[in-house]
Structure formats: structure tokens, C-alpha cells
Design a protein around this motif. Structure first.
Motif, PDB file in Angstrom:
ATOM      1  N   VAL A  80       0.810  -1.357  -0.009  1.00 53.91           N
ATOM      2  CA  VAL A  80       0.069  -0.006  -0.003  1.00 53.91           C
ATOM      3  C   VAL A  80       0.876   1.181  -0.116  1.00 53.91           C
ATOM      4  O   VAL A  80       0.413   2.353   0.023  1.00 53.91           O
ATOM      5  CB  VAL A  80      -0.845   0.016   1.148  1.00 53.91           C
ATOM      6  CG1 VAL A  80      -1.807  -1.198   1.290  1.00 53.91           C
ATOM      7  CG2 VAL A  80      -0.304   0.032   2.453  1.00 53.91           C
ATOM      8  N   TRP A  81       2.150   0.993  -0.222  1.00 59.91           N
ATOM      9  CA  TRP A  81       2.953   2.317   0.064  1.00 59.91           C
ATOM     10  C   TRP A  81       3.885   2.778  -1.361  1.00 59.91           C
ATOM     11  O   TRP A  81       4.125   2.029  -2.199  1.00 59.91           O
ATOM     12  CB  TRP A  81       4.232   1.690   1.047  1.00 59.91           C
ATOM     13  CG  TRP A  81       3.851   1.273   2.238  1.00 59.91           C
ATOM     14  CD1 TRP A  81       3.825  -0.073   2.698  1.00 59.91           C
ATOM     15  CD2 TRP A  81       3.104   2.058   3.320  1.00 59.91           C
ATOM     16  NE1 TRP A  81       3.423   0.197   4.005  1.00 59.91           N
ATOM     17  CE2 TRP A  81       3.053   1.298   4.539  1.00 59.91           C
ATOM     18  CE3 TRP A  81       3.153   3.413   3.648  1.00 59.91           C
ATOM     19  CZ2 TRP A  81       2.435   1.713   5.780  1.00 59.91           C
ATOM     20  CZ3 TRP A  81       2.604   3.864   4.614  1.00 59.91           C
ATOM     21  CH2 TRP A  81       2.394   2.898   5.883  1.00 59.91           C
ATOM     22  N   THR A  82       3.771   3.979  -1.388  1.00 61.26           N
ATOM     23  CA  THR A  82       4.490   4.666  -2.356  1.00 61.26           C
ATOM     24  C   THR A  82       5.503   5.763  -1.682  1.00 61.26           C
ATOM     25  O   THR A  82       4.973   6.848  -1.497  1.00 61.26           O
ATOM     26  CB  THR A  82       3.635   5.219  -3.381  1.00 61.26           C
ATOM     27  OG1 THR A  82       2.779   4.516  -4.101  1.00 61.26           O
ATOM     28  CG2 THR A  82       4.463   6.257  -4.602  1.00 61.26           C
ATOM     29  N   LEU A  83       6.642   5.356  -1.683  1.00 57.11           N
ATOM     30  CA  LEU A  83       7.700   6.160  -0.825  1.00 57.11           C
ATOM     31  C   LEU A  83       9.065   6.296  -1.384  1.00 57.11           C
ATOM     32  O   LEU A  83       9.251   5.551  -2.218  1.00 57.11           O
ATOM     33  CB  LEU A  83       7.905   5.544   0.648  1.00 57.11           C
ATOM     34  CG  LEU A  83       6.696   5.695   1.639  1.00 57.11           C
ATOM     35  CD1 LEU A  83       6.787   4.721   2.688  1.00 57.11           C
ATOM     36  CD2 LEU A  83       6.327   6.981   1.907  1.00 57.11           C
ATOM     37  N   PRO A  84       9.922   7.207  -1.081  1.00 55.59           N
ATOM     38  CA  PRO A  84      11.332   7.419  -1.603  1.00 55.59           C
ATOM     39  C   PRO A  84      12.086   6.030  -0.993  1.00 55.59           C
ATOM     40  O   PRO A  84      11.830   5.587   0.445  1.00 55.59           O
ATOM     41  CB  PRO A  84      11.696   8.616  -0.917  1.00 55.59           C
ATOM     42  CG  PRO A  84      10.660   9.424  -0.762  1.00 55.59           C
ATOM     43  CD  PRO A  84       9.652   8.445  -0.121  1.00 55.59           C
ATOM     44  N   ALA A  85      12.663   5.395  -1.869  1.00 60.11           N
ATOM     45  CA  ALA A  85      13.461   4.091  -1.373  1.00 60.11           C
ATOM     46  C   ALA A  85      14.892   4.192  -1.857  1.00 60.11           C
ATOM     47  O   ALA A  85      14.782   4.711  -3.275  1.00 60.11           O
ATOM     48  CB  ALA A  85      12.676   2.872  -1.987  1.00 60.11           C
ATOM     49  N   ALA A  86      15.552   3.463  -1.126  1.00 56.81           N
ATOM     50  CA  ALA A  86      17.014   3.049  -1.601  1.00 56.81           C
ATOM     51  C   ALA A  86      17.052   1.508  -2.535  1.00 56.81           C
ATOM     52  O   ALA A  86      16.728   0.750  -1.926  1.00 56.81           O
ATOM     53  CB  ALA A  86      18.103   3.033  -0.244  1.00 56.81           C
ATOM     54  N   LEU A  87      17.441   2.044  -3.715  1.00 54.09           N
ATOM     55  CA  LEU A  87      17.256   0.740  -4.723  1.00 54.09           C
ATOM     56  C   LEU A  87      18.372   0.359  -5.341  1.00 54.09           C
ATOM     57  O   LEU A  87      19.332   1.319  -5.432  1.00 54.09           O
ATOM     58  CB  LEU A  87      16.409   1.178  -5.510  1.00 54.09           C
ATOM     59  CG  LEU A  87      14.683   1.555  -5.298  1.00 54.09           C
ATOM     60  CD1 LEU A  87      13.955   1.977  -6.516  1.00 54.09           C
ATOM     61  CD2 LEU A  87      14.207   0.444  -4.446  1.00 54.09           C
ATOM     62  N   VAL A  88      18.565  -0.976  -5.692  1.00 51.90           N
ATOM     63  CA  VAL A  88      19.506  -1.263  -6.628  1.00 51.90           C
ATOM     64  C   VAL A  88      18.727  -2.670  -7.005  1.00 51.90           C
ATOM     65  O   VAL A  88      18.263  -3.598  -6.448  1.00 51.90           O
ATOM     66  CB  VAL A  88      20.900  -1.562  -6.109  1.00 51.90           C
ATOM     67  CG1 VAL A  88      20.903  -2.903  -5.077  1.00 51.90           C
ATOM     68  CG2 VAL A  88      22.126  -1.663  -7.097  1.00 51.90           C
ATOM     69  N   PRO A  89      19.000  -2.936  -8.453  1.00 54.46           N
ATOM     70  CA  PRO A  89      18.703  -4.267  -8.855  1.00 54.46           C
ATOM     71  C   PRO A  89      19.259  -5.368  -8.211  1.00 54.46           C
ATOM     72  O   PRO A  89      20.312  -5.381  -7.572  1.00 54.46           O
ATOM     73  CB  PRO A  89      18.893  -4.258 -10.496  1.00 54.46           C
ATOM     74  CG  PRO A  89      19.183  -2.904 -10.647  1.00 54.46           C
ATOM     75  CD  PRO A  89      19.751  -2.369  -9.446  1.00 54.46           C
ATOM     76  N   ALA A  90      18.267  -6.561  -7.738  1.00 57.41           N
ATOM     77  CA  ALA A  90      18.814  -7.563  -7.185  1.00 57.41           C
ATOM     78  C   ALA A  90      19.899  -8.593  -7.528  1.00 57.41           C
ATOM     79  O   ALA A  90      20.515  -9.242  -6.982  1.00 57.41           O
ATOM     80  CB  ALA A  90      17.403  -8.657  -7.051  1.00 57.41           C
ATOM     81  N   GLY A  91      20.145  -8.302  -8.926  1.00 53.08           N
ATOM     82  CA  GLY A  91      21.111  -8.883  -9.547  1.00 53.08           C
ATOM     83  C   GLY A  91      22.555  -8.669  -8.832  1.00 53.08           C
ATOM     84  O   GLY A  91      23.376  -9.428  -9.012  1.00 53.08           O
ATOM     85  N   TYR A  92      22.811  -7.284  -8.438  1.00 51.61           N
ATOM     86  CA  TYR A  92      23.919  -7.070  -7.784  1.00 51.61           C
ATOM     87  C   TYR A  92      24.268  -7.811  -6.622  1.00 51.61           C
ATOM     88  O   TYR A  92      25.257  -8.448  -6.390  1.00 51.61           O
ATOM     89  CB  TYR A  92      23.970  -5.593  -7.245  1.00 51.61           C
ATOM     90  CG  TYR A  92      24.105  -4.711  -8.717  1.00 51.61           C
ATOM     91  CD1 TYR A  92      25.409  -4.242  -9.312  1.00 51.61           C
ATOM     92  CD2 TYR A  92      22.917  -4.194  -9.295  1.00 51.61           C
ATOM     93  CE1 TYR A  92      25.376  -3.560 -10.198  1.00 51.61           C
ATOM     94  CE2 TYR A  92      23.001  -3.435 -10.401  1.00 51.61           C
ATOM     95  CZ  TYR A  92      24.296  -2.997 -10.856  1.00 51.61           C
ATOM     96  OH  TYR A  92      24.385  -2.046 -11.967  1.00 51.61           O
TER      97      TYR A  92
END
Length: 236
Positions: free
Chosen positions: A22-34
Motif C-alpha cells: 500500500v506504500w509509495t515512498l522514496p526508497a534506496a534501490l539497486v537491482p537484485a542482480g547485484y
């Protein structure tokens, strides 16, 4: 006798608006492949959220190795250029954080691997410049392309990848003028520099223009993890 701990490999991430549940928020992301690639190569992955550049040295001091991940275009003013019409919007906070991480890794002799944007950022950190747009090095939007790269014999890259290989690729920028001390260690058929390294660095310093995290070949990450294991007090 207890077994040595796997080396801890930090991976830079970036802030984006993300949606889950239910959330739309700023997130720290990187593709899971890394992190998956780090684990496949025998390391422990630690995701590094964007931070204050002044904390980069303290962050890197906790790591055995560092990966600078791919992503957005680097702000052209970082290398004294005007924006090309095809250059993406700048991410100044990310540029500042990852440049500080690179500088901290070089200063602390922490093994470093740059991937795609990470290669470009290493080049810029050492005073190099970039070609802001080229064609033929990606698939359609959101789809990796594939092309061959030719390692330069006698380089750090060639020790890991001695033969020409087809690699997953998704970039529209590349090295123009090499930064201080960097040498090209792989090329594409059109002459584009596909890997750089710093032979005089006191620790493993390599960057590739392609995306090993999107493929099955672990050898580039294997080389970083091996260097991190050798350099780590926990690995002896």
C-alpha cells in the motif's frame, strides 16, 4: 579452527520513488542482480543507501570491497561539459556520494569494481571525460543488449576474462578521455572502451561498461571478491 568470514562487499544504491503493498515512498534501490552476483562469487553483500559524502570514508572503512552500481547519467558539469540533448537528468546527490565512495576506496586501498555508470564515474573522479551519447550499446528501453568485448592482454581484466566474450550491455555513454593513470583493458568492436583499470593503484581497481549482474558469468565479480578476501584481515 573456525572458517574465515566471507568478505563484505558494499554496493552503492540510489534513491527513487518506489511502490510496494500500500506504500509509495522514496526508497534506496539497486537491482537484485547485484547482491545475487556478490553472493554467487562468495561474498557478503551490504547495500549502501545514499548518504552524506562526509561519511564515505567511515563507510568504506567497514568494507572489504566496494561496487559502484550502474544507473543515471553523470552531470556533465562534473567533467566540464555542456549537456548533450540526449543526456539524462542529473542526480547531483548521487554523483557526490558515489564520487566520495570512490575517493575513499582509493585512499583506503579497498578493492573497487565499477559497473556501467560506475566505470564512467571512476573515469570522471580521475579527471576523465565522457562521450555523452552513442548508439548500438543497448536493447530497446528496459532491455539489455548483447555484444562482444575484446580484453587487452596482460591486464587485470584479461586475468579474469582472457578470451573475447559476449556481455549484457545497456548504456549510451562511454569514456572519451581517460582519467589519470587509467588504462583501457577491453574494447567493443566499434572501439568503445569497455573496461578500465588503475594499474598503479595499491588495491584492485577495475571497472566494466557492461552489466555482469544481468548475466551468468561471475568471473569479474569473482576477481573482486578474491581481492577483497586477500586484503581483509578476516580473510587471513
Amino acid at each position: 579452527m573456525s572458517q574465515p568470514q566471507p568478505p563484505l562487499i558494499g554496493i552503492s544504491t540510489y534513491q527513487e520513488e518506489a511502490r510496494w503493498g500500500v506504500w509509495t515512498l522514496p526508497a534506496a534501490l539497486v537491482p537484485a542482480g547485484y547482491p545475487r552476483l556478490v553472493r554467487r562469487s562468495g561474498g557478503l553483500a551490504a547495500l549502501l543507501p545514499p548518504g552524506d559524502p562526509e561519511t564515505a570514508a567511515a563507510t568504506v572503512a567497514r568494507l572489504d570491497g566496494l561496487v559502484i552500481a550502474g544507473g543515471a547519467d553523470i552531470a556533465p558539469d562534473r567533467y566540464g561539459a555542456e549537456p548533450h540533448p540526449r543526456t539524462g537528468p542529473p542526480a547531483p546527490d548521487r554523483d557526490a556520494w558515489e564520487l566520495a565512495l570512490i575517493e575513499a576506496a582509493l585512499a583506503a586501498r579497498v578493492p573497487l569494481l565499477g559497473i556501467c555508470r560506475g566505470l564512467q564515474l571512476l573515469n570522471v573522479a580521475l579527471g576523465g571525460t565522457l562521450v555523452q551519447h552513442l548508439d548500438g550499446h543497448s536493447g530497446p528501453p528496459g532491455v539489455f543488449g548483447r555484444h562482444d568485448i575484446e580484453p587487452v592482454p596482460g591486464t587485470l581484466l584479461a586475468a579474469a576474462l582472457p578470451e573475447p566474450v559476449a556481455v549484457p550491455t545497456y548504456h549510451h555513454q562511454a569514456v572519451d578521455r581517460l582519467g589519470r593513470g587509467l588504462v583501457a583493458s577491453a574494447h567493443a568492436a566499434d572501439g568503445t572502451i569497455e573496461a578500465v583499470e588503475l594499474p598503479d593503484a595499491p588495491a584492485f581497481t577495475l571497472a566494466v561498461q557492461w552489466h555482469p549482474e544481468a548475466g551468468e558469468d561471475t568471473r569479474v565479480m569473482d576477481a573482486l571478491v578474491a581481492a577483497a578476501r586477500e586484503a581483509s584481515p578476516a580473510g587471513v
